[in-house]
Write a protein that holds these residues in place. Structure first.
Motif, PDB file in Angstrom:
ATOM      1  N   ASP A  14       0.819  -1.215   0.024  1.00 54.27           N
ATOM      2  CA  ASP A  14      -0.090  -0.010  -0.071  1.00 54.27           C
ATOM      3  C   ASP A  14       0.838   1.150   0.022  1.00 54.27           C
ATOM      4  OD1 ASP A  14      -2.533  -1.725  -0.045  1.00 54.27           O
ATOM      5  OD2 ASP A  14      -2.493  -1.748   2.183  1.00 54.27           O
ATOM      6  N   ARG A 177      -1.532  -7.794  13.670  1.00 56.44           N
ATOM      7  CA  ARG A 177      -0.585  -6.718  14.369  1.00 56.44           C
ATOM      8  C   ARG A 177       0.346  -7.402  15.362  1.00 56.44           C
ATOM      9  NH1 ARG A 177      -1.832  -4.462  10.814  1.00 56.44           N
ATOM     10  NH2 ARG A 177      -2.854  -2.638  10.607  1.00 56.44           N
ATOM     11  N   GLN A 186      -7.538  -0.845  11.943  1.00 53.58           N
ATOM     12  CA  GLN A 186      -7.886  -2.140  12.066  1.00 53.58           C
ATOM     13  C   GLN A 186      -8.580  -2.545  13.347  1.00 53.58           C
ATOM     14  OE1 GLN A 186      -8.137  -4.208   9.656  1.00 53.58           O
ATOM     15  NE2 GLN A 186      -6.069  -4.092   8.153  1.00 53.58           N
ATOM     16  N   GLY A 206       0.473  -4.856   6.209  1.00 53.98           N
ATOM     17  CA  GLY A 206       0.913  -3.984   5.234  1.00 53.98           C
ATOM     18  C   GLY A 206       1.693  -2.981   6.516  1.00 53.98           C
ATOM     19  N   ARG A 207       0.871  -2.219   7.333  1.00 55.62           N
ATOM     20  CA  ARG A 207       1.702  -1.141   7.818  1.00 55.62           C
ATOM     21  C   ARG A 207       2.587  -1.537   8.780  1.00 55.62           C
ATOM     22  NH1 ARG A 207      -3.985   1.730   8.739  1.00 55.62           N
ATOM     23  NH2 ARG A 207      -4.392  -0.350   8.272  1.00 55.62           N
TER      24      ARG A 207
HETATM   25  O1  C5P Z   1      -1.761  -2.100   6.707  1.00 57.44           O
HETATM   26  P1  C5P Z   1      -2.436  -3.234   7.319  1.00 57.44           P
HETATM   27  O2  C5P Z   1      -1.700  -4.266   7.563  1.00 57.44           O
HETATM   28  O3  C5P Z   1      -3.904  -2.946   7.967  1.00 57.44           O
HETATM   29  O4  C5P Z   1      -2.953  -3.773   5.693  1.00 57.44           O
HETATM   30  C1  C5P Z   1      -3.935  -4.675   5.532  1.00 57.44           C
HETATM   31  C2  C5P Z   1      -4.273  -4.774   3.753  1.00 57.44           C
HETATM   32  O5  C5P Z   1      -5.271  -5.771   3.891  1.00 57.44           O
HETATM   33  C3  C5P Z   1      -4.579  -3.573   3.274  1.00 57.44           C
HETATM   34  O6  C5P Z   1      -4.101  -3.608   1.996  1.00 57.44           O
HETATM   35  C4  C5P Z   1      -6.111  -3.628   3.247  1.00 57.44           C
HETATM   36  O7  C5P Z   1      -6.752  -3.243   2.285  1.00 57.44           O
HETATM   37  C5  C5P Z   1      -6.383  -5.436   3.363  1.00 57.44           C
HETATM   38  N1  C5P Z   1      -7.664  -5.745   3.760  1.00 57.44           N
HETATM   39  C6  C5P Z   1      -8.193  -5.557   5.039  1.00 57.44           C
HETATM   40  N2  C5P Z   1      -9.421  -6.028   5.606  1.00 57.44           N
HETATM   41  C7  C5P Z   1      -9.956  -6.726   4.566  1.00 57.44           C
HETATM   42  C8  C5P Z   1      -9.560  -6.775   3.342  1.00 57.44           C
HETATM   43  C9  C5P Z   1      -8.348  -6.619   2.920  1.00 57.44           C
HETATM   44  O8  C5P Z   1      -7.324  -4.830   5.855  1.00 57.44           O
HETATM   45  N3  C5P Z   1     -11.098  -7.136   4.991  1.00 57.44           N
END
Ligand code: C5P
Length: 231
Positions: A14, A177, A186, A206-207
């Motif tokens: 992302d 996390r 989240q 992601g993050r």
């Molecule tokens: O940064 P983070 O770890 O929250 O990233 C999670 C990824 O998973 C993001 O690309 C987000 O769009 C994706 N995602 C999510 N929840 C969902 C489906 C996809 O967080 N239900």
């Protein structure tokens, strides 16, 4: 039927520039072998970003969450087969006909072209929307019966789905996390160990990695939680 190998971490790429995407792939491959390309990066750069990831030797999870009439989705899926992505997402709410058309298109094109068929992963209900666990289960069952290989689900949903659906299928879990993560948007988070314990096969992160002072070190730490130290 997909083969259930050991769980893997997928990096959610992302980011908003091609340079930044390349930088993360360079830094993290081969520790991380699959990179998720979402609608922001794909809208900005298209297949170029997929090619960039493939050139480095890594694989692509194309997360464009297709939802349209069956003909349009099956045509888009055929293009994804041509792009050689490892896996892609589509909305189960698009209905049985849409999923069946997508699955048939992927199978047919893979067969006639000799290309590998991508794993088709269904989105049940977006985490930004309210849904009961019954609704999630119903959609997951419906999608898997129509030809999907797996579903996106939180770690919390994963344990229940694994228990209630008597068929081999993949679970892709975002919202991972570490115990010391700072709060963000989240809500239903889980650690790597919790998600794997719940039966998830792919953990989308992601993050926690993207924003880490040392992304490679953070990825290694999370892989250590997954496979044990030294990975
Ligand atoms: O940064 P983070 O770890 O929250 O990233 C999670 C990824 O998973 C993001 O690309 C987000 O769009 C994706 N995602 C999510 N929840 C969902 C489906 C996809 O967080 N239900």
């Amino acid at each position: 039927m997909p083969r259930l190998n050991k769980p893997q971490i997928i990096l959610a790429l992302d980011v908003d520039t091609l340079e930044s995407a390349a930088d993360f792939v360079n830094k993290l491959y081969p520790k991380i072998k699959i990179f998720k390309v979402g609608s922001q990066l794909f809208t900005a750069y298209g297949p170029k970003v997929v090619e960039l990831i493939h050139q480095k030797g890594a694989e692509v999870f194309l997360d464009l969450k297709y939802l349209d009439i069956p003909n349009t989705v099956s045509s888009a899926v055929a293009e994804a087969v041509r792009l050689k992505v490892k896996m892609l997402t589509l909305h189960i709410s698009g209905g049985k006909e849409m999923i069946e058309a997508a699955a048939a298109s992927a199978r047919h094109l893979a067969k006639v072209s000799g290309l590998k068929r991508p794993l088709l992963i269904g989105v049940t209900v977006l985490t930004s929307q309210k849904a009961s666990s019954g609704e999630v289960l119903k959609l997951a069952r419906q999608g898997l019966a129509s030809g999907l290989d797996g579903v996106v689900c939180s770690a919390r949903e994963a344990a229940a789905l694994r228990k209630k659906i008597k068929k081999s299928f993949l679970m892709v879990t975002p919202g991972i996390r570490t115990n010391n993560s700072v709060g963000d948007d989240q809500k239903r988070t889980a650690t790597v160990k919790e998600a794997v314990g719940a039966g998830s096969n792919f953990l989308v992160i992601g993050r926690p990695i993207l924003k880490a002072a040392d992304p490679l070190k953070k990825a290694e730490e999370l892989l250590g939680d997954l496979y044990g130290a030294g990975n």
